[in-house]
Design an enzyme around this catalytic site. Structure first.
Site, PDB file in Angstrom:
ATOM      1  N   CYS A   2       0.824  -1.218   0.000  1.00  0.00           N
ATOM      2  CA  CYS A   2       0.000   0.000   0.000  1.00  0.00           C
ATOM      3  C   CYS A   2       0.854   1.262   0.000  1.00  0.00           C
ATOM      4  O   CYS A   2       2.026   1.229   0.357  1.00  0.00           O
ATOM      5  CB  CYS A   2      -0.866   0.037   1.250  1.00  0.00           C
ATOM      6  SG  CYS A   2      -1.729  -1.485   1.596  1.00  0.00           S
ATOM      7  N   ARG A  27       4.497   0.769  -6.275  1.00  0.00           N
ATOM      8  CA  ARG A  27       4.492  -0.140  -5.124  1.00  0.00           C
ATOM      9  C   ARG A  27       3.514  -1.300  -5.320  1.00  0.00           C
ATOM     10  O   ARG A  27       3.593  -2.288  -4.607  1.00  0.00           O
ATOM     11  CB  ARG A  27       4.122   0.636  -3.851  1.00  0.00           C
ATOM     12  CG  ARG A  27       5.150   1.665  -3.461  1.00  0.00           C
ATOM     13  CD  ARG A  27       4.626   2.560  -2.367  1.00  0.00           C
ATOM     14  NE  ARG A  27       4.472   1.866  -1.104  1.00  0.00           N
ATOM     15  CZ  ARG A  27       5.433   1.692  -0.209  1.00  0.00           C
ATOM     16  NH1 ARG A  27       6.635   2.147  -0.457  1.00  0.00           N
ATOM     17  NH2 ARG A  27       5.204   1.069   0.915  1.00  0.00           N
ATOM     18  N   TRP A  75      -3.127  -2.478  -1.385  1.00  0.00           N
ATOM     19  CA  TRP A  75      -2.754  -3.804  -1.904  1.00  0.00           C
ATOM     20  C   TRP A  75      -3.402  -4.792  -0.942  1.00  0.00           C
ATOM     21  O   TRP A  75      -3.005  -4.903   0.222  1.00  0.00           O
ATOM     22  CB  TRP A  75      -1.233  -3.922  -1.899  1.00  0.00           C
ATOM     23  CG  TRP A  75      -0.683  -5.114  -2.598  1.00  0.00           C
ATOM     24  CD1 TRP A  75      -0.474  -5.252  -3.937  1.00  0.00           C
ATOM     25  CD2 TRP A  75      -0.230  -6.337  -2.003  1.00  0.00           C
ATOM     26  NE1 TRP A  75       0.078  -6.481  -4.200  1.00  0.00           N
ATOM     27  CE2 TRP A  75       0.238  -7.170  -3.038  1.00  0.00           C
ATOM     28  CE3 TRP A  75      -0.179  -6.818  -0.684  1.00  0.00           C
ATOM     29  CZ2 TRP A  75       0.753  -8.435  -2.820  1.00  0.00           C
ATOM     30  CZ3 TRP A  75       0.331  -8.091  -0.466  1.00  0.00           C
ATOM     31  CH2 TRP A  75       0.779  -8.877  -1.521  1.00  0.00           C
ATOM     32  N   ASN A 101      -1.078   1.297   6.187  1.00  0.00           N
ATOM     33  CA  ASN A 101      -0.302   0.226   5.544  1.00  0.00           C
ATOM     34  C   ASN A 101       0.122  -0.739   6.640  1.00  0.00           C
ATOM     35  O   ASN A 101       0.426  -0.301   7.752  1.00  0.00           O
ATOM     36  CB  ASN A 101       0.980   0.750   4.915  1.00  0.00           C
ATOM     37  CG  ASN A 101       0.725   1.717   3.791  1.00  0.00           C
ATOM     38  OD1 ASN A 101      -0.407   1.891   3.363  1.00  0.00           O
ATOM     39  ND2 ASN A 101       1.786   2.347   3.322  1.00  0.00           N
ATOM     40  N   GLY A 102       0.227  -2.014   6.309  1.00  0.00           N
ATOM     41  CA  GLY A 102       0.675  -2.990   7.299  1.00  0.00           C
ATOM     42  C   GLY A 102      -0.455  -3.944   7.642  1.00  0.00           C
ATOM     43  O   GLY A 102      -1.471  -4.015   6.932  1.00  0.00           O
ATOM     44  N   GLU A 486      18.399 -14.557 -12.336  1.00  0.00           N
ATOM     45  CA  GLU A 486      17.862 -13.201 -12.420  1.00  0.00           C
ATOM     46  C   GLU A 486      17.116 -12.988 -13.745  1.00  0.00           C
ATOM     47  O   GLU A 486      16.043 -12.376 -13.778  1.00  0.00           O
ATOM     48  CB  GLU A 486      19.003 -12.181 -12.244  1.00  0.00           C
ATOM     49  CG  GLU A 486      18.639 -10.735 -12.470  1.00  0.00           C
ATOM     50  CD  GLU A 486      17.568 -10.189 -11.538  1.00  0.00           C
ATOM     51  OE1 GLU A 486      17.179 -10.877 -10.577  1.00  0.00           O
ATOM     52  OE2 GLU A 486      17.098  -9.065 -11.796  1.00  0.00           O
ATOM     53  N   LYS A 490      13.223 -11.970 -14.055  1.00  0.00           N
ATOM     54  CA  LYS A 490      12.775 -10.780 -14.791  1.00  0.00           C
ATOM     55  C   LYS A 490      11.685 -11.156 -15.783  1.00  0.00           C
ATOM     56  O   LYS A 490      10.653 -10.511 -15.874  1.00  0.00           O
ATOM     57  CB  LYS A 490      13.930 -10.173 -15.564  1.00  0.00           C
ATOM     58  CG  LYS A 490      14.750  -9.023 -15.167  1.00  0.00           C
ATOM     59  CD  LYS A 490      14.419  -7.973 -14.232  1.00  0.00           C
ATOM     60  CE  LYS A 490      13.868  -8.344 -12.902  1.00  0.00           C
ATOM     61  NZ  LYS A 490      14.667  -7.975 -11.754  1.00  0.00           N
ATOM     62  N   GLU A 493       8.318 -12.299 -14.074  1.00  0.00           N
ATOM     63  CA  GLU A 493       7.543 -11.305 -13.310  1.00  0.00           C
ATOM     64  C   GLU A 493       6.878 -10.269 -14.202  1.00  0.00           C
ATOM     65  O   GLU A 493       5.821  -9.753 -13.863  1.00  0.00           O
ATOM     66  CB  GLU A 493       8.391 -10.626 -12.221  1.00  0.00           C
ATOM     67  CG  GLU A 493       9.437  -9.672 -12.695  1.00  0.00           C
ATOM     68  CD  GLU A 493      10.188  -8.995 -11.557  1.00  0.00           C
ATOM     69  OE1 GLU A 493       9.555  -8.607 -10.565  1.00  0.00           O
ATOM     70  OE2 GLU A 493      11.422  -8.840 -11.676  1.00  0.00           O
ATOM     71  N   HIS A 509      20.726 -33.292 -14.476  1.00  0.00           N
ATOM     72  CA  HIS A 509      20.200 -33.902 -13.240  1.00  0.00           C
ATOM     73  C   HIS A 509      18.685 -33.739 -13.144  1.00  0.00           C
ATOM     74  O   HIS A 509      18.112 -33.843 -12.061  1.00  0.00           O
ATOM     75  CB  HIS A 509      20.901 -33.299 -12.027  1.00  0.00           C
ATOM     76  CG  HIS A 509      22.379 -33.538 -12.057  1.00  0.00           C
ATOM     77  ND1 HIS A 509      22.936 -34.766 -11.759  1.00  0.00           N
ATOM     78  CD2 HIS A 509      23.401 -32.737 -12.413  1.00  0.00           C
ATOM     79  CE1 HIS A 509      24.250 -34.701 -11.904  1.00  0.00           C
ATOM     80  NE2 HIS A 509      24.555 -33.476 -12.309  1.00  0.00           N
ATOM     81  N   LYS A 608       6.471  -3.256  -5.175  1.00  0.00           N
ATOM     82  CA  LYS A 608       7.868  -2.863  -5.261  1.00  0.00           C
ATOM     83  C   LYS A 608       8.585  -3.095  -3.937  1.00  0.00           C
ATOM     84  O   LYS A 608       9.694  -3.572  -3.883  1.00  0.00           O
ATOM     85  CB  LYS A 608       7.951  -1.393  -5.667  1.00  0.00           C
ATOM     86  CG  LYS A 608       9.354  -0.844  -5.768  1.00  0.00           C
ATOM     87  CD  LYS A 608      10.056  -1.388  -6.999  1.00  0.00           C
ATOM     88  CE  LYS A 608      11.468  -0.893  -7.136  1.00  0.00           C
ATOM     89  NZ  LYS A 608      12.232  -1.704  -8.085  1.00  0.00           N
TER      90      LYS A 608
HETATM   91  O1  M6R Z   1      13.943  -3.769  -1.823  1.00  0.00           O
HETATM   92  P1  M6R Z   1      14.573  -5.149  -1.833  1.00  0.00           P
HETATM   93  O2  M6R Z   1      15.783  -5.194  -2.691  1.00  0.00           O
HETATM   94  O3  M6R Z   1      14.808  -5.688  -0.471  1.00  0.00           O
HETATM   95  O4  M6R Z   1      13.471  -6.063  -2.504  1.00  0.00           O
HETATM   96  C1  M6R Z   1      13.630  -7.448  -2.569  1.00  0.00           C
HETATM   97  C2  M6R Z   1      12.772  -8.036  -3.663  1.00  0.00           C
HETATM   98  O5  M6R Z   1      11.422  -7.841  -3.384  1.00  0.00           O
HETATM   99  C3  M6R Z   1      13.099  -7.411  -5.031  1.00  0.00           C
HETATM  100  O6  M6R Z   1      14.457  -7.534  -5.311  1.00  0.00           O
HETATM  101  C4  M6R Z   1      12.288  -8.067  -6.144  1.00  0.00           C
HETATM  102  O7  M6R Z   1      12.619  -9.420  -6.272  1.00  0.00           O
HETATM  103  C5  M6R Z   1      12.538  -7.341  -7.459  1.00  0.00           C
HETATM  104  N1  M6R Z   1      11.872  -6.066  -7.473  1.00  0.00           N
HETATM  105  C6  M6R Z   1      12.120  -8.129  -8.637  1.00  0.00           C
HETATM  106  O8  M6R Z   1      12.489  -7.494  -9.820  1.00  0.00           O
END
Ligand code: M6R
Length: 613
Positions: A2, A27, A75, A101-102, A486, A490, A493, A509, A608
């Site tokens: 949020c 976010r 959210w 938020n929370g 990674e 990417k 997501e 394996h 985010k």
């Molecule tokens: O803010 P942070 O780096 O701690 O966030 C961790 C993950 O949520 C973040 O790296 C997430 O996997 C990426 N935004 C994905 O692209």
């Protein structure tokens, strides 16, 4: 997660809050709302879905002569993402509103208690409990009522409260959820869950700590401890980010802009920290004495998601060059396993936001066990930087796209510096080697800058035969194994294509069973120490008719014998390949997601900054 924006001051409320909420869209959210005070009464608008829906129902209210109010993007956690569950939530009188938020963990018992006392609820949210609880304690002092209510609450909150009885005051409070204030003599007082909404108006920021409450007016802010009730004096910090940094600047998406910003982010992260004549690294903000550095027996790297991938690369670097054993943990696992940590262990958290709940919990545990904590972080003043003993900032500027790009490559640059620093301090690396590697790192930004436009064009053409794939594999070896992970993250997501990353040597394996003529495989094959091994693995994929895209070193003609789809990258020092080889994986994901019409900057279900567990 949020987003909260609150404002009190001379400007018209609705445009300030609406623009602020837009700057928090990254976010992730699924409904939104706004409330303001006009002629002594609260006026509330809420809607499901995107902010555009809220803007549509606001209509002429955008010009309402109001100067105090709150906005929220939700959210969903408790209750579906409906208009009724959208914030702000009101008490029974409709004269008090709350955005939050929370998670209020004991909301069930509080709700039952309040129902018995005759309160009526209009939503399924945990937040609404707060509005009624404050109402329960409210006589004529809003601060006192909020403090009493929060003393009953278990869980996490960043909170904004507005009450008609105090028409010039907003109350803000935080516990385990980020909240910052922006202050400016003429513009007024701002609160927000992150810095971007404040940037058009002020660079004067106050970072709240847990269990603090603020009485915010147009011309003042007073902070109190929720534990003692005493006033707290806090520094107002001047930040170097500006408003344009949080705008698209002519790019179609924030993600693409941020991919192109990587050379600058690397330069900003490296510059001033490495002496180009001697290769000597300065990281004074790490706050560790030479004795403490000499005494480190083991390092734990703790992070989530993309930041965890940066940690995986750093393990190779630190073990090789500083010769310190490294363990890498996903923070949500780290925090629940039996940790063999003591004062001889250095714990390093890696986090773009500095607010990720699991990573924060992890460093708190490690600190309690006696470990020193260093955080690699992009947000000045974030919770993690305040709780760590030392920080190595990445200087990537605000990252708005949910998919992390420039934050990741800056983390790698910072971790490489961190490696050189440790190696130097512990006498593990000759000055010549340090100088060579330091110079390579400094030069890398220019190499990336020069290749970006050409690379994007090539990848745009290439993806025409791949964008409608159902699955995708990414494979790499050694330093590039984490980059395969990674790349897969990417792609999945932002394009919603199922993608997995593997260490190339691991294919036989199990995963090789997936290979057939329909399975695209992106192979990272730079000319490095494990090149021949990588090529053997790629040949095995070819033999099973896998559809290979290869990324390799300019001039390596052999790759063309394996597949027609080869992307060449300039040759750099092989230690820096993980930074370089990330870029085509990012562009491939971006172009595929764009081609599929996906919401690149705000992928579904994602946030985010993951500030809840
Ligand atoms: O803010 P942070 O780096 O701690 O966030 C961790 C993950 O949520 C973040 O790296 C997430 O996997 C990426 N935004 C994905 O692209």
């Amino acid at each position: 997660m949020c987003g909260i924006v609150g404002y009190v001051g001379r400007r018209m409320l609705v445009p300030v809050v609406l623009e602020g909420l837009k700057r928090l869209e990254y976010r992730g959210y699924d409904s939104a709302g706004i409330v303001y005070l006009q002629d002594g009464a609260l006026v509330k608008y809420r809607s499901e879905g995107k902010l555009q829906n809220l803007e549509n129902i606001l209509g002429e209210a955008i010009g309402a002569p109001a100067h105090i109010g709150l906005g929220h993007t939700r959210w969903a956690t408790h209750g579906a993402p409906t208009t009724e569950n959208a914030h702000p939530h009101s008490d029974c009188t409709g004269e008090l509103v709350v955005v939050h938020n929370g998670i209020i963990e004991n909301y069930h018992s509080l709700r039952n208690e309040l129902l018995e006392k005759g309160h009526t609820f209009a939503s399924e949210t945990d937040t609404e409990v707060l509005a009624h609880l404050i109402e329960e304690y409210l006589e004529d002092d809003l601060r006192a009522a909020v403090s009493k209510a929060l003393a009953r609450v278990e869980g996490s909150y960043a909170l904004g409260v507005l009450w008609t009885g105090m028409p010039d005051t907003l109350i803000a409070a935080r516990n385990h959820s980020p909240l910052v204030l922006g202050v400016h003599d003429e513009e007024g007082g701002f609160m927000a869950s992150d810095i971007p909404p404040l940037l058009p108006y002020t660079d004067q920021i106050v970072f709240l700590d847990d269990l603090e409450l603020v009485v915010l007016k147009g011309d003042s802010h007073t902070i109190y401890s929720l534990v003692t009730g005493d006033k707290v004096e806090k520094e107002v910090k001047t930040i170097s980010w500006n408003s344009a940094m949080a705008e698209k600047g002519g790019f179609k998406h924030f993600m693409l802009k941020e991919i192109y910003e990587q050379p600058q982010a690397i330069i900003d992260t490296v510059s001033g920290r490495i002496n180009p004549e001697t290769g000597s690294v300065e990281l004074p903000e790490m706050n560790l004495s030479d004795d403490e550095l000499a005494g480190i027996e083991r390092i734990f790297l703790v992070a989530c998601g993309t930041s965890w991938h940066a940690a995986l690369v750093a393990k190779y670097w630190i073990e090789r060059w500083a010769k310190i054993p490294v363990e890498v943990d996903i923070a949500s696992e780290f925090r629940y396993r039996k940790l063999l940590i003591d004062e001889k262990v250095l714990t390093v958290s890696i986090s773009q936001s500095g607010e990720t709940a699991d990573t924060l919990a992890g460093i708190r545990l490690a600190r309690d066990l006696g470990s020193k904590i260093v955080t690699i972080c992009n947000v000045v003043g974030s919770t993690m930087t305040r709780e760590a003993h030392g920080t190595v900032y990445t200087h990537a500027g605000p990252e708005i796209g949910v998919a992390s790009t420039k934050a990741f490559t800056s983390q790698l640059a910072a971790l490489f510096l961190f490696t050189l620093y440790l190696a130097e301090k512990r006498g593990r690396m000759e000055a010549d080697k340090r100088l060579e590697l330091g110079r390579e790192l400094i030069n890398l930004a220019a190499v990336i800058d020069a290749m970006l436009p050409r690379l994007q064009e090539e990848i745009k053409k290439l993806i025409e035969s791949y964008y409608d794939a159902r699955d995708f594999l990414f494979v790499g070896r050694g330093l590039n194994f984490p980059i395969a992970l990674e790349g897969a993250l990417k792609l999945k997501e932002i394009s919603y294509i199922h993608a997995e990353g593997y260490a190339s040597g691991e294919l036989k394996h199990g995963p090789i069973a997936l290979i057939d003529k329909d399975m695209p495989v992106l192979g990272l094959a730079p000319k490095d120490a494990v090149y021949q091994k990588s090529i053997s693995n790629l040949e095995e994929i070819k033999a099973r008719q896998g559809r290979l895209i290869l990324i390799g070193t300019e001039g390596d003609e052999h790759l063309k014998c394996i597949t027609d789809d080869v992307i060449y990258l300039p040759e750099v020092h092989e230690e820096l390949n993980p930074i370089l080889y990330t870029i085509p994986a990012q562009l491939l994901s971006y172009e595929i997601a764009s081609r599929r019409g996906c919401d690149v900057d705000q992928p579904r279900n994602l946030a985010k900054s993951v500030t809840v567990e």
